[in-house]
Motif scaffolding. Structure first.
Motif, mmCIF file in Angstrom:
data_model
loop_
_atom_site.group_PDB
_atom_site.id
_atom_site.type_symbol
_atom_site.label_atom_id
_atom_site.label_comp_id
_atom_site.label_asym_id
_atom_site.label_seq_id
_atom_site.Cartn_x
_atom_site.Cartn_y
_atom_site.Cartn_z
ATOM 1 N N PHE A 20 -56.354 -13.390 18.903
ATOM 2 C CA PHE A 20 -56.421 -14.770 18.439
ATOM 3 C C PHE A 20 -55.617 -15.720 19.330
ATOM 4 C CE2 PHE A 20 -52.707 -12.905 16.559
ATOM 5 C CZ PHE A 20 -51.757 -13.901 16.622
ATOM 6 N N MET A 21 -54.886 -15.190 20.289
ATOM 7 C CA MET A 21 -54.049 -16.008 21.166
ATOM 8 C C MET A 21 -54.853 -16.515 22.361
ATOM 9 S SD MET A 21 -51.177 -15.889 19.587
ATOM 10 C CE MET A 21 -50.027 -16.559 20.762
ATOM 11 N N ASP A 22 -54.346 -17.544 22.979
ATOM 12 C CA ASP A 22 -54.986 -18.107 24.170
ATOM 13 C C ASP A 22 -54.398 -17.518 25.445
ATOM 14 O OD1 ASP A 22 -56.619 -19.729 22.678
ATOM 15 O OD2 ASP A 22 -55.243 -21.423 22.726
ATOM 16 N N GLN A 23 -53.884 -16.312 25.365
ATOM 17 C CA GLN A 23 -53.299 -15.656 26.535
ATOM 18 C C GLN A 23 -53.600 -14.171 26.454
ATOM 19 O OE1 GLN A 23 -49.152 -16.659 25.762
ATOM 20 N NE2 GLN A 23 -48.713 -14.534 25.347
ATOM 21 N N GLY A 24 -53.409 -13.493 27.571
ATOM 22 C CA GLY A 24 -53.619 -12.050 27.597
ATOM 23 C C GLY A 24 -52.570 -11.353 26.751
ATOM 24 N N PRO A 25 -52.839 -10.127 26.348
ATOM 25 C CA PRO A 25 -51.912 -9.424 25.460
ATOM 26 C C PRO A 25 -50.689 -8.846 26.162
ATOM 27 C CG PRO A 25 -53.786 -8.034 25.947
ATOM 28 C CD PRO A 25 -54.063 -9.366 26.581
ATOM 29 N N TRP A 26 -50.679 -8.812 27.487
ATOM 30 C CA TRP A 26 -49.646 -8.048 28.188
ATOM 31 C C TRP A 26 -48.569 -8.921 28.820
ATOM 32 C CZ3 TRP A 26 -50.324 -3.692 26.163
ATOM 33 C CH2 TRP A 26 -51.596 -3.203 25.910
ATOM 34 N N ASN A 27 -47.343 -8.455 28.696
ATOM 35 C CA ASN A 27 -46.217 -9.068 29.388
ATOM 36 C C ASN A 27 -46.243 -8.511 30.805
ATOM 37 O OD1 ASN A 27 -43.548 -9.373 30.523
ATOM 38 N ND2 ASN A 27 -42.892 -9.953 28.474
ATOM 39 N N LEU A 28 -46.403 -9.358 31.780
ATOM 40 C CA LEU A 28 -46.572 -8.906 33.155
ATOM 41 C C LEU A 28 -45.250 -8.616 33.858
ATOM 42 C CD1 LEU A 28 -49.435 -11.337 34.179
ATOM 43 C CD2 LEU A 28 -49.609 -9.007 33.289
ATOM 44 N N ARG A 29 -44.146 -8.886 33.183
ATOM 45 C CA ARG A 29 -42.843 -8.689 33.818
ATOM 46 C C ARG A 29 -42.075 -7.481 33.291
ATOM 47 N NH1 ARG A 29 -42.465 -14.781 33.719
ATOM 48 N NH2 ARG A 29 -42.972 -15.317 35.868
ATOM 49 N N LYS A 30 -42.563 -6.861 32.245
ATOM 50 C CA LYS A 30 -41.856 -5.727 31.639
ATOM 51 C C LYS A 30 -42.772 -4.525 31.504
ATOM 52 C CE LYS A 30 -37.779 -7.445 30.627
ATOM 53 N NZ LYS A 30 -36.569 -6.944 31.195
ATOM 54 N N ILE A 31 -42.166 -3.353 31.513
ATOM 55 C CA ILE A 31 -42.872 -2.104 31.225
ATOM 56 C C ILE A 31 -42.003 -1.281 30.283
ATOM 57 C CG2 ILE A 31 -44.152 -1.982 33.390
ATOM 58 C CD1 ILE A 31 -42.064 0.166 34.286
ATOM 59 N N LEU A 32 -42.642 -0.380 29.565
ATOM 60 C CA LEU A 32 -41.938 0.603 28.746
ATOM 61 C C LEU A 32 -41.924 1.898 29.533
ATOM 62 C CD1 LEU A 32 -40.615 1.553 26.101
ATOM 63 C CD2 LEU A 32 -42.928 2.068 25.265
ATOM 64 N N LYS A 33 -40.752 2.424 29.764
ATOM 65 C CA LYS A 33 -40.591 3.675 30.505
ATOM 66 C C LYS A 33 -40.162 4.749 29.509
ATOM 67 C CE LYS A 33 -37.927 5.591 34.327
ATOM 68 N NZ LYS A 33 -36.900 5.285 35.332
ATOM 69 N N ILE A 34 -40.988 5.793 29.385
ATOM 70 C CA ILE A 34 -40.712 6.900 28.465
ATOM 71 C C ILE A 34 -40.518 8.158 29.301
ATOM 72 C CG2 ILE A 34 -41.521 8.240 26.492
ATOM 73 C CD1 ILE A 34 -43.417 5.906 25.839
ATOM 74 N N THR A 35 -39.387 8.818 29.114
ATOM 75 C CA THR A 35 -39.079 10.051 29.833
ATOM 76 C C THR A 35 -39.164 11.213 28.854
ATOM 77 O OG1 THR A 35 -37.576 8.796 31.246
ATOM 78 C CG2 THR A 35 -37.383 11.189 31.315
ATOM 79 N N PHE A 36 -39.876 12.272 29.273
ATOM 80 C CA PHE A 36 -40.125 13.422 28.416
ATOM 81 C C PHE A 36 -39.367 14.648 28.890
ATOM 82 C CE2 PHE A 36 -43.954 10.817 28.434
ATOM 83 C CZ PHE A 36 -44.112 10.593 27.082
ATOM 84 N N SER A 37 -39.042 15.506 27.959
ATOM 85 C CA SER A 37 -38.469 16.808 28.279
ATOM 86 C C SER A 37 -39.523 17.651 28.979
ATOM 87 C CB SER A 37 -38.020 17.502 26.992
ATOM 88 O OG SER A 37 -37.700 18.836 27.247
ATOM 89 N N ASN A 38 -39.125 18.369 30.018
ATOM 90 C CA ASN A 38 -40.053 19.256 30.727
ATOM 91 C C ASN A 38 -40.595 20.358 29.821
ATOM 92 O OD1 ASN A 38 -40.071 17.931 33.177
ATOM 93 N ND2 ASN A 38 -38.319 19.048 33.954
ATOM 94 N N ASP A 39 -39.916 20.633 28.721
ATOM 95 C CA ASP A 39 -40.388 21.638 27.768
ATOM 96 C C ASP A 39 -41.756 21.267 27.188
ATOM 97 O OD1 ASP A 39 -37.990 22.960 28.169
ATOM 98 O OD2 ASP A 39 -37.063 22.172 26.344
ATOM 99 N N PHE A 40 -42.090 19.977 27.234
ATOM 100 C CA PHE A 40 -43.334 19.513 26.633
ATOM 101 C C PHE A 40 -44.333 18.999 27.683
ATOM 102 C CE2 PHE A 40 -39.939 19.029 23.511
ATOM 103 C CZ PHE A 40 -40.438 19.826 22.498
ATOM 104 N N ALA A 41 -44.141 19.401 28.937
ATOM 105 C CA ALA A 41 -45.011 18.945 30.032
ATOM 106 C C ALA A 41 -46.472 19.282 29.762
ATOM 107 C CB ALA A 41 -44.554 19.536 31.354
ATOM 108 N N THR A 42 -46.738 20.461 29.235
ATOM 109 C CA THR A 42 -48.113 20.870 28.941
ATOM 110 C C THR A 42 -48.713 19.966 27.868
ATOM 111 O OG1 THR A 42 -47.584 23.144 29.517
ATOM 112 C CG2 THR A 42 -49.583 22.791 28.222
ATOM 113 N N ASN A 43 -47.934 19.655 26.849
ATOM 114 C CA ASN A 43 -48.409 18.777 25.779
ATOM 115 C C ASN A 43 -48.756 17.391 26.326
ATOM 116 O OD1 ASN A 43 -46.389 20.791 24.756
ATOM 117 N ND2 ASN A 43 -47.195 20.101 22.802
ATOM 118 N N ILE A 44 -47.907 16.876 27.200
ATOM 119 C CA ILE A 44 -48.116 15.544 27.761
ATOM 120 C C ILE A 44 -49.337 15.532 28.683
ATOM 121 C CG2 ILE A 44 -47.114 13.755 29.240
ATOM 122 C CD1 ILE A 44 -45.853 14.043 26.401
ATOM 123 N N LYS A 45 -49.545 16.591 29.455
ATOM 124 C CA LYS A 45 -50.690 16.651 30.371
ATOM 125 C C LYS A 45 -52.011 16.600 29.617
ATOM 126 C CE LYS A 45 -48.382 18.799 34.216
ATOM 127 N NZ LYS A 45 -48.165 19.963 35.031
#
Length: 108
Positions: A20-45
């Motif tokens: 409903f906004m007159d702009q795109g949904p994304w903030n072009l200056r920020k990102i969310l960085k999520i770091t995962f445990s290597n124990d769950f690498a298979t799950n993430i893949k």
């Protein structure tokens, strides 16, 4: 029937929130960085994130996502993000909002 999860669900949810906004949904200056445990690498893949979004630089897997333009107004945005992705919060080592290094948005 289980809820739809994954990157497409994440994108669709935030795009619908901003429809409903007159702009795109994304903030072009920020990102969310999520770091995962290597124990769950298979799950993430299994989520099949693009090589542009996920990396493993001599350490744990790191996922970088666009954030909605109003992320700072949302209660527990980070938790909502992993819920939409379908990621178990026990897989996560760290989540942080960071400045985007992408210059694509600067071209006009």
């Amino acid at each position: 029937m289980s809820k739809v999860k994954g990157l497409e669900n994440y994108k669709k949810y935030w795009e619908e929130q901003a429809s409903f906004m007159d702009q795109g949904p994304w903030n072009l200056r920020k990102i969310l960085k999520i770091t995962f445990s290597n124990d769950f690498a298979t799950n993430i893949k299994e989520f099949k994130f693009s090589n542009h979004s996920i990396s493993k630089d001599d350490g744990p897997l790191t996922l970088r996502l666009k954030v909605p333009y109003n992320y700072f107004d949302l209660d527990e945005f980070e938790l909502k993000a992993i819920e939409l992705l379908g990621i178990d919060k026990n897989w996560v080592i760290n989540m942080s909002l960071e400045n985007s290094k992408c210059t694509n948005s600067l071209k006009k």
